[in-house]
Design a protein around this motif. Structure first.
Motif, PDB file in Angstrom:
ATOM      1  N   HIS A  49       0.828  -1.203   0.000  1.00  0.00           N
ATOM      2  CA  HIS A  49       0.000   0.000   0.000  1.00  0.00           C
ATOM      3  C   HIS A  49       0.866   1.258   0.000  1.00  0.00           C
ATOM      4  O   HIS A  49       0.570   2.241  -0.695  1.00  0.00           O
ATOM      5  CB  HIS A  49      -0.911  -0.003   1.227  1.00  0.00           C
ATOM      6  CG  HIS A  49      -1.731   1.234   1.375  1.00  0.00           C
ATOM      7  ND1 HIS A  49      -2.696   1.609   0.464  1.00  0.00           N
ATOM      8  CD2 HIS A  49      -1.718   2.208   2.321  1.00  0.00           C
ATOM      9  CE1 HIS A  49      -3.253   2.732   0.845  1.00  0.00           C
ATOM     10  NE2 HIS A  49      -2.672   3.127   1.973  1.00  0.00           N
ATOM     11  N   THR A  50       1.944   1.233   0.775  1.00  0.00           N
ATOM     12  CA  THR A  50       2.851   2.371   0.823  1.00  0.00           C
ATOM     13  C   THR A  50       3.500   2.611  -0.538  1.00  0.00           C
ATOM     14  O   THR A  50       3.585   3.747  -1.013  1.00  0.00           O
ATOM     15  CB  THR A  50       3.939   2.136   1.882  1.00  0.00           C
ATOM     16  OG1 THR A  50       3.333   2.048   3.168  1.00  0.00           O
ATOM     17  CG2 THR A  50       4.953   3.269   1.886  1.00  0.00           C
ATOM     18  N   THR A  53       1.108   4.341  -2.878  1.00  0.00           N
ATOM     19  CA  THR A  53       0.979   5.789  -2.682  1.00  0.00           C
ATOM     20  C   THR A  53       2.202   6.549  -3.176  1.00  0.00           C
ATOM     21  O   THR A  53       2.114   7.744  -3.466  1.00  0.00           O
ATOM     22  CB  THR A  53       0.747   6.119  -1.192  1.00  0.00           C
ATOM     23  OG1 THR A  53       1.878   5.671  -0.421  1.00  0.00           O
ATOM     24  CG2 THR A  53      -0.508   5.429  -0.679  1.00  0.00           C
ATOM     25  N   GLN A 111       5.346   6.342   4.098  1.00  0.00           N
ATOM     26  CA  GLN A 111       4.133   6.645   3.347  1.00  0.00           C
ATOM     27  C   GLN A 111       3.675   8.080   3.596  1.00  0.00           C
ATOM     28  O   GLN A 111       3.314   8.808   2.665  1.00  0.00           O
ATOM     29  CB  GLN A 111       3.027   5.676   3.735  1.00  0.00           C
ATOM     30  CG  GLN A 111       1.688   5.971   3.068  1.00  0.00           C
ATOM     31  CD  GLN A 111       0.613   5.003   3.505  1.00  0.00           C
ATOM     32  OE1 GLN A 111       0.897   3.861   3.826  1.00  0.00           O
ATOM     33  NE2 GLN A 111      -0.620   5.459   3.516  1.00  0.00           N
ATOM     34  N   SER A 115       3.463  11.071   0.742  1.00  0.00           N
ATOM     35  CA  SER A 115       2.218  11.771   0.426  1.00  0.00           C
ATOM     36  C   SER A 115       2.406  13.279   0.529  1.00  0.00           C
ATOM     37  O   SER A 115       1.912  14.051  -0.310  1.00  0.00           O
ATOM     38  CB  SER A 115       1.108  11.309   1.381  1.00  0.00           C
ATOM     39  OG  SER A 115       0.865   9.924   1.238  1.00  0.00           O
ATOM     40  N   SER A 205       0.027   1.526 -11.406  1.00  0.00           N
ATOM     41  CA  SER A 205      -0.407   2.905 -11.129  1.00  0.00           C
ATOM     42  C   SER A 205      -0.759   3.649 -12.400  1.00  0.00           C
ATOM     43  O   SER A 205      -1.622   4.540 -12.400  1.00  0.00           O
ATOM     44  CB  SER A 205       0.697   3.661 -10.387  1.00  0.00           C
ATOM     45  OG  SER A 205       0.921   3.111  -9.106  1.00  0.00           O
ATOM     46  N   SER A 210      -2.732   5.988  -8.641  1.00  0.00           N
ATOM     47  CA  SER A 210      -1.937   5.680  -7.450  1.00  0.00           C
ATOM     48  C   SER A 210      -2.791   5.273  -6.262  1.00  0.00           C
ATOM     49  O   SER A 210      -2.394   4.426  -5.465  1.00  0.00           O
ATOM     50  CB  SER A 210      -1.078   6.897  -7.072  1.00  0.00           C
ATOM     51  OG  SER A 210      -0.134   7.155  -8.075  1.00  0.00           O
ATOM     52  N   LEU A 211      -3.967   5.865  -6.102  1.00  0.00           N
ATOM     53  CA  LEU A 211      -4.765   5.597  -4.914  1.00  0.00           C
ATOM     54  C   LEU A 211      -5.441   4.237  -4.952  1.00  0.00           C
ATOM     55  O   LEU A 211      -5.750   3.666  -3.905  1.00  0.00           O
ATOM     56  CB  LEU A 211      -5.822   6.696  -4.732  1.00  0.00           C
ATOM     57  CG  LEU A 211      -5.304   8.093  -4.389  1.00  0.00           C
ATOM     58  CD1 LEU A 211      -6.471   9.031  -4.125  1.00  0.00           C
ATOM     59  CD2 LEU A 211      -4.379   8.051  -3.178  1.00  0.00           C
TER      60      LEU A 211
END
Length: 302
Positions: A49-50, A53, A111, A115, A205, A210-211
């Motif tokens: 997940h990191t 992002t 992460q 962001s 991505s 990306s999300l």
């Protein structure tokens, strides 16, 4: 979209950008399905997940510097994978599957910083970043011929390395202490896998955004682990489910005003729910099919 599915598909395939979207989606789905299966087995979903992002600040930074977004995707995701891989390991012997959860705080810090960098790069760009929604939520119209070629090269390299790494990586995932005793380079295998995960994330991505890329990495793989315990069958099933989710998501997105990332994520979630329900049904049927005297044995859930 009409009731004539054949005509609808022919209409869709008449557009070159849709051919590119399907080609890119196929490459991404195969890589994400294979790498995502090992990610789920290794309990490194949070690291995945990191890395997902990280695609946003990477692409935003590349656009700010006047470079291609693809360079930013791959550069930041691979760099982030190396940073996570080099974090000090705090796992303890016997903690199960390497104790990867112990590093979640450090991974979460990476992460958060990434962001923040993404929004900084958007602010530094100064102009109107028309592709911001595409960076975050994906689009089926932005995949060029050069991007398809880049994804193909990266995907082939990723799969070749994963096949070569597969057996020792699986051994190191199931029991890292025993694997280390048998001469398996557990640390090196973990670093190599995170780099592969970064490549898979960067590629995905560019299709889903990306999300929402994380859904394509984790949901088909998680569904596959619900349906089979055999690694080879599980990896193959994860790839098949990722392909179905991607193809259906791209098709629906073509005939709707909503971004592809939404449809891929929704379909992936649906696949996971169905797989979980099937697993629960099989376990319920298997339990009730046991003789009455077996139901009271230790280890048999009531």
């Amino acid at each position: 979209m009409s009731l004539n599915l054949v005509a609808d598909v022919q209409q869709m395939l008449g557009f070159h950008f849709m051919l590119n979207a399907l080609r890119a989606g196929t490459i991404v789905a195969v890589v994400a399905g294979a790498v995502g299966y090992f990610m789920v087995l290794r309990r490194q979903s949070f690291a995945g997940h990191t890395l997902a992002t990280l695609g946003f600040p990477g692409a935003a930074g590349a656009v700010w510097l006047g470079a291609g977004a693809a360079i930013g995707y791959f550069g930041f995701c691979v760099a982030g994978a190396l940073v996570i891989a080099l974090l000090p390991s705090t796992s303890r012997p016997g903690s199960g599957l390497g104790g990867y959860g112990d590093e979640s705080a450090a991974v979460g810090t990476v992460q958060a910083f990434a962001s923040a960098c993404g929004f900084l790069f958007v602010g530094l760009y100064g102009g109107y970043l028309s592709g911001l929604n595409n960076l975050l939520f994906g689009t089926i119209t932005a995949v060029s011929d050069s991007q398809v070629l880049l994804l193909l090269v990266a995907g082939v390299v990723c799969l070749v390395v994963l096949v070569a790494l597969g057996r020792p990586l699986l051994f190191a995932t199931i029991d890292p202490d025993v694997a280390r005793v048998h001469g398996v380079p557990v640390r090196a295998a973990g670093v190599a896998f995170l780099v592969l995960l970064g490549i898979a994330t960067a590629g995905a991505s560019q299709v889903t955004g990306s999300l929402l890329v994380f859904a394509l990495l984790v949901a088909p793989a998680a569904a596959a682990t619900r349906l089979t315990a055999r690694p080879a069958a599980g990896a193959a099933l994860s790839i098949v489910l990722a392909l179905l989710v991607t193809w259906c998501g791209e098709t629906i997105a073509f005939f709707s005003p909503y971004p592809i990332g939404f449809w891929v994520t929704t379909l992936a979630f649906g696949v996971y729910v169905v797989a979980t329900a099937c697993r629960a049904g099989l376990e319920h049927r298997g339990h009730h099919g046991l003789p009455e005297r077996c139901r009271t044995l230790p280890g048999v859930a009531p």
